[in-house]
Scaffold this motif. Structure first.
Motif, PDB file in Angstrom:
ATOM      1  N   LYS A 296      -1.384   5.013   5.644  1.00  9.84           N
ATOM      2  CA  LYS A 296      -0.209   5.343   4.825  1.00  9.84           C
ATOM      3  C   LYS A 296       0.204   6.770   5.167  1.00  9.84           C
ATOM      4  O   LYS A 296      -0.662   7.640   5.301  1.00  9.84           O
ATOM      5  CB  LYS A 296      -0.556   5.355   3.338  1.00  9.84           C
TER       6      LYS A 296
ATOM      7  N   ASP B 149       2.914   4.181 -11.525  1.00  8.67           N
ATOM      8  CA  ASP B 149       4.102   3.884 -10.720  1.00  8.67           C
ATOM      9  C   ASP B 149       5.278   3.618 -11.654  1.00  8.67           C
ATOM     10  O   ASP B 149       5.107   3.038 -12.737  1.00  8.67           O
ATOM     11  CB  ASP B 149       3.855   2.643  -9.841  1.00  8.67           C
TER      12      ASP B 149
ATOM     13  N   VAL C  60       8.980  -5.515  -4.413  1.00 11.16           N
ATOM     14  CA  VAL C  60       7.604  -5.808  -4.010  1.00 11.16           C
ATOM     15  C   VAL C  60       7.173  -7.188  -4.505  1.00 11.16           C
ATOM     16  O   VAL C  60       5.992  -7.534  -4.459  1.00 11.16           O
ATOM     17  CB  VAL C  60       6.619  -4.708  -4.465  1.00 11.16           C
TER      18      VAL C  60
ATOM     19  N   GLY D 233       0.809  -1.215   0.000  1.00 15.04           N
ATOM     20  CA  GLY D 233       0.000   0.000   0.000  1.00 15.04           C
ATOM     21  C   GLY D 233       0.838   1.259   0.000  1.00 15.04           C
ATOM     22  O   GLY D 233       0.363   2.324  -0.373  1.00 15.04           O
TER      23      GLY D 233
ATOM     24  N   GLU E 237       6.971  -7.808   1.480  1.00 16.33           N
ATOM     25  CA  GLU E 237       6.262  -6.689   0.869  1.00 16.33           C
ATOM     26  C   GLU E 237       5.533  -7.110  -0.405  1.00 16.33           C
ATOM     27  O   GLU E 237       6.008  -7.932  -1.168  1.00 16.33           O
ATOM     28  CB  GLU E 237       7.274  -5.580   0.545  1.00 16.33           C
TER      29      GLU E 237
ATOM     30  N   TYR F 267       2.535  -5.432  -3.520  1.00 17.25           N
ATOM     31  CA  TYR F 267       2.165  -4.192  -4.210  1.00 17.25           C
ATOM     32  C   TYR F 267       0.802  -4.353  -4.859  1.00 17.25           C
ATOM     33  O   TYR F 267       0.479  -5.420  -5.408  1.00 17.25           O
ATOM     34  CB  TYR F 267       3.227  -3.895  -5.267  1.00 17.25           C
ATOM     35  N   GLY F 268       0.028  -3.314  -4.767  1.00 19.94           N
ATOM     36  CA  GLY F 268      -1.266  -3.352  -5.436  1.00 19.94           C
ATOM     37  C   GLY F 268      -1.867  -1.975  -5.500  1.00 19.94           C
ATOM     38  O   GLY F 268      -1.280  -1.004  -5.020  1.00 19.94           O
ATOM     39  N   LEU F 269      -3.023  -1.883  -6.099  1.00 20.05           N
ATOM     40  CA  LEU F 269      -3.735  -0.614  -6.179  1.00 20.05           C
ATOM     41  C   LEU F 269      -5.219  -0.893  -6.315  1.00 20.05           C
ATOM     42  O   LEU F 269      -5.625  -1.991  -6.750  1.00 20.05           O
ATOM     43  CB  LEU F 269      -3.200   0.267  -7.300  1.00 20.05           C
ATOM     44  N   THR F 270      -6.004   0.093  -5.917  1.00 19.66           N
ATOM     45  CA  THR F 270      -7.454  -0.049  -5.906  1.00 19.66           C
ATOM     46  C   THR F 270      -7.964  -0.638  -7.218  1.00 19.66           C
ATOM     47  O   THR F 270      -8.820  -1.532  -7.219  1.00 19.66           O
ATOM     48  CB  THR F 270      -8.094   1.345  -5.686  1.00 19.66           C
ATOM     49  N   GLU F 271      -7.443  -0.144  -8.330  1.00 21.99           N
ATOM     50  CA  GLU F 271      -7.950  -0.528  -9.650  1.00 21.99           C
ATOM     51  C   GLU F 271      -7.679  -2.003  -9.971  1.00 21.99           C
ATOM     52  O   GLU F 271      -8.180  -2.524 -10.971  1.00 21.99           O
ATOM     53  CB  GLU F 271      -7.310   0.356 -10.735  1.00 21.99           C
TER      54      GLU F 271
HETATM   55  P1  AMP Z   1      -4.419   2.771  -3.418  1.00 22.31           P
HETATM   56  O1  AMP Z   1      -5.134   2.572  -4.677  1.00 22.31           O
HETATM   57  O2  AMP Z   1      -4.914   3.914  -2.601  1.00 22.31           O
HETATM   58  O3  AMP Z   1      -4.276   1.539  -2.606  1.00 22.31           O
HETATM   59  O4  AMP Z   1      -2.922   3.215  -3.787  1.00 22.31           O
HETATM   60  C1  AMP Z   1      -2.174   2.448  -4.686  1.00 22.31           C
HETATM   61  C2  AMP Z   1      -0.799   3.031  -4.795  1.00 22.31           C
HETATM   62  O5  AMP Z   1      -0.066   2.825  -3.584  1.00 22.31           O
HETATM   63  C3  AMP Z   1       0.032   2.362  -5.874  1.00 22.31           C
HETATM   64  O6  AMP Z   1      -0.248   2.851  -7.160  1.00 22.31           O
HETATM   65  C4  AMP Z   1       1.439   2.704  -5.406  1.00 22.31           C
HETATM   66  O7  AMP Z   1       1.811   4.009  -5.799  1.00 22.31           O
HETATM   67  C5  AMP Z   1       1.318   2.679  -3.899  1.00 22.31           C
HETATM   68  N1  AMP Z   1       1.805   1.397  -3.389  1.00 22.31           N
HETATM   69  C6  AMP Z   1       1.121   0.277  -3.149  1.00 22.31           C
HETATM   70  N2  AMP Z   1       1.930  -0.689  -2.654  1.00 22.31           N
HETATM   71  C7  AMP Z   1       3.172  -0.151  -2.607  1.00 22.31           C
HETATM   72  C8  AMP Z   1       4.451  -0.632  -2.201  1.00 22.31           C
HETATM   73  N3  AMP Z   1       4.630  -1.851  -1.696  1.00 22.31           N
HETATM   74  N4  AMP Z   1       5.503   0.205  -2.327  1.00 22.31           N
HETATM   75  C9  AMP Z   1       5.346   1.451  -2.812  1.00 22.31           C
HETATM   76  N5  AMP Z   1       4.178   1.968  -3.183  1.00 22.31           N
HETATM   77  C10 AMP Z   1       3.091   1.180  -3.092  1.00 22.31           C
END
Ligand code: AMP
Length: 583
Positions: A568, A461, A401, A354, A376, A378-382
């Protein structure tokens, strides 16, 4: 200097060498050749109506604890029954296929009952952040077309909902009694200590929870097209900052849950237990804490908010095995003065994601808790949200990640032309394809077309894939700081600042400057009982960063740095607090 800082610096200093190894060669992706033993990247990922997991768990794990909350617990059989009664009640109040029902709830068992109750009734869940101010709530209600909202009988929440009933399209509010989720003694204490329980108007616009569940729990079965029907509208600023509703279908949510449980291959179904401190209205917790746990019959230790001592006490008492959280939570534990009094050996897998996890925070957490479980992702809402993870069993790479979860393709696209697919080691925009990628943004076809091109979700990203298919993030495109036209990656500067032993929290940002374009500034909060001056920090950074990257200004403050609702560190809120940008 950590490997991460050195590595990123080396990458920036050395232009990428051509020709790079392609990401896809001889019918295989680079990560497929280095996937953890016993996991197939091609594992079948099913796509079903999401509420099936509650019905299944109510049968398979009927007598196992589903939720433990503030000393009270619910079994899977009880949870299943409540979901059915909520679904039937919602249908009686008009919820049907496609009705948008908002959840304006801090974590409590109601969050889970209503999430699945809404889906079973045929509706779409719209998640709301309970900390939102009225302006933010009103715009999300109108944009998502929310007609019914669910909240708790807490004064601050009810006041906001009453304002929304007057000023927006919102028609009804369902009010759930918080006290009833607590054991008797806690309920009394809660009533006497805070007395913030709201007296709710008795009228046709406020529906008490008791009325919703006053039925035998036999909702009408609504046919669901998992691929097309939207289960959740999840609001996000995305890459532009303008809040938009990501349409996550049943298939998106189901797929991401399956991708993650497949990845955690030694998950003990019906046995493991998980810490739920992340707010369930955020997509990370929705999938990892709620959906994955229900699918696997885990015990969810649910917390209304994060309190470092409460969580450490719960670890002592309940011996949970899984712990997903944002880096700030692990950072707070690592820096807690009494961390040494607790035994963390029950934790088998701690997932962080996150937000960037500074390598030094990971090292400190491992050292203080004597645990090697932190990895660690990695992901995003979409993407509902999980895309890559370091494997719980197998090679974890600090500073990376991890690898794409089954069925997920990560590609790096050139930032020069927005089209060329780059090779191993080359930096560009991280793009994702897979069954978890959203259908689009609700009622925003242009924004959707900008984000999803040729089937690839453009994440905003910047990163690269290494020769084993592990993703390394460099920064977010919009967070890059431009000093005299030179790219400064705030994440890299933060990594260097975290190396100082007195630093607990840090945010680096670009501040407009007439002459240089932007200047690098840093805000730092020292750990409890420690001090550091701005000059000492600058001195410390001299051999760790290039002169242009060393912050022009360092502000040391005692007050914790602002965080988003999910925990965050929030660069945006900090800049607004400092009057540098308007929120
Ligand atoms: P959200 O959609 O609010 O969860 O935000 C997603 C964004 O959080 C991603 O596009 C990244 O920029 C950031 N993010 C998520 N996981 C990581 C991570 N492990 N390291 C760095 N940035 C992250």
């Amino acid at each position: 200097m950590t490997n991460t800082v050195k590595q990123i610096q080396a990458d920036i200093a050395t232009p990428d060498k051509a020709p790079a190894q392609p990401l896809f060669e001889d019918g295989k992706w680079v990560w497929e050749r280095h996937y953890p033993e016993g996991i197939s990247w091609k594992a079948p990922i099913l796509k079903k109506p999401l509420f099936h997991i509650v019905d299944q768990a109510a049968e398979r794990y009927a007598h196992k604890t589903a939720i433990e909350f503030q000393g009270r617990s619910w079994t899977y059989a009880e949870l299943g029954k409540m979901v059915n009664r909520v679904a039937e009640g919602l249908q009686k109040f008009g919820v049907t296929k496609g009705t948008k029902v908002g959840l304006f709830l801090p974590n409590s068992p109601y969050s889970i009952m209503f999430f699945f109750g809404v889906l079973k009734a045929g509706g779409t869940v719209v998640n709301y952040n309970p900390l939102y101010v009225e302006r933010e709530l009103a715009s999300q209600i109108e944009d998502s077309e929310t007609d019914i909202m669910v909240t708790l009988d807490q004064q601050a929440l009810v006041d906001k909902m009453n304002a929304m009933l007057k000023t927006t399209r919102l028609k009804k509010v369902i009010v759930c009694p918080f006290g009833e989720t607590l054991p008797f003694v806690k309920m009394l204490l809660n009533t006497f200590a805070q007395n913030n329980t709201a007296k709710v108007d008795a009228d046709s616009r406020h529906i008490p929870f008791s009325e919703i569940v006053d039925n035998p729990g036999r909702p009408i079965a609504i046919p669901v097209d998992a691929q097309e029907d939207v289960a959740v509208l999840q609001y996000t600023g995305g890459t532009t900052g303008v809040p938009k509703g990501a349409m996550l279908t049943h298939a998106n949510c189901y797929a991401n849950m399956m991708q993650i449980v497949t990845w955690v291959k030694d998950l003990r179904y019906g046995e493991d237990s998980i810490i739920g401190v992340l707010p369930l209205f955020h997509v990370f917790a929705m999938t990892v804490v709620m959906n994955c746990s229900i699918y696997a019959g885990l015990k969810i230790l649910l917390f209304p908010k994060f309190d470092v001592n409460e969580v450490m006490e719960a670890i002592k008492k309940h011996r949970p095995t899984l712990f997903p959280a944002v880096p700030a939570v692990f950072n707070a534990i690592a820096n807690a003065p009494n961390v040494g009094d607790y035994d963390f050996s029950s934790l088998r897998f701690c997932i962080t994601g996150g937000a960037p996890m500074a390598a030094d925070v990971q090292r400190l957490f491992e050292e203080k808790t004597n645990s090697r479980a932190l990895a660690e992702g990695y992901g995003l809402t979409e993407a509902a949200p999980g895309c890559t993870f370091n494997p719980p069993v197998g090679k974890k790479k600090p500073g990376s990640v991890g690898q794409p979860v089954p069925g997920t393709i990560v590609e790096i696209i050139s930032r020069d032309d927005g089209k060329t697919v780059l090779g191993v080691g080359e930096k560009g925009e991280v793009c994702i394809s897979g069954p978890q990628v959203m259908k689009g943004y609700y009622r925003r076809p242009e924004a959707t077309a900008e984000q999803i091109k040729n089937g690839r979700l453009h994440t905003g990203d910047v990163g690269y894939l290494d020769s084993e298919g592990y993703l390394h993030l460099v920064d977010r495109i919009k967070d890059l700081i431009l000093v005299r036209g030179y790219n400064v990656y705030p994440r890299m500067v933060e990594e260097a600042i975290y190396l100082h032993p007195a630093v607990e929290e840090c945010i680096v940002a670009g501040v407009p400057d007439a002459e240089r374009g932007e200047n690098v500034w840093a805000w730092v909060k020292p750990a409890a009982g420690k001090t550091v001056s701005a000059d000492a920090l600058k001195e410390f950074l001299i051999d760790k960063l290039s002169p242009i990257e060393v912050p022009r200004k360092i502000i040391v403050r005692e007050k914790p740095l602002p965080k988003t609702a999910v925990g965050k560190l929030s660069r945006k809120d900090l800049l607004a607090e400092e009057g540098i940008i308007r929120k």
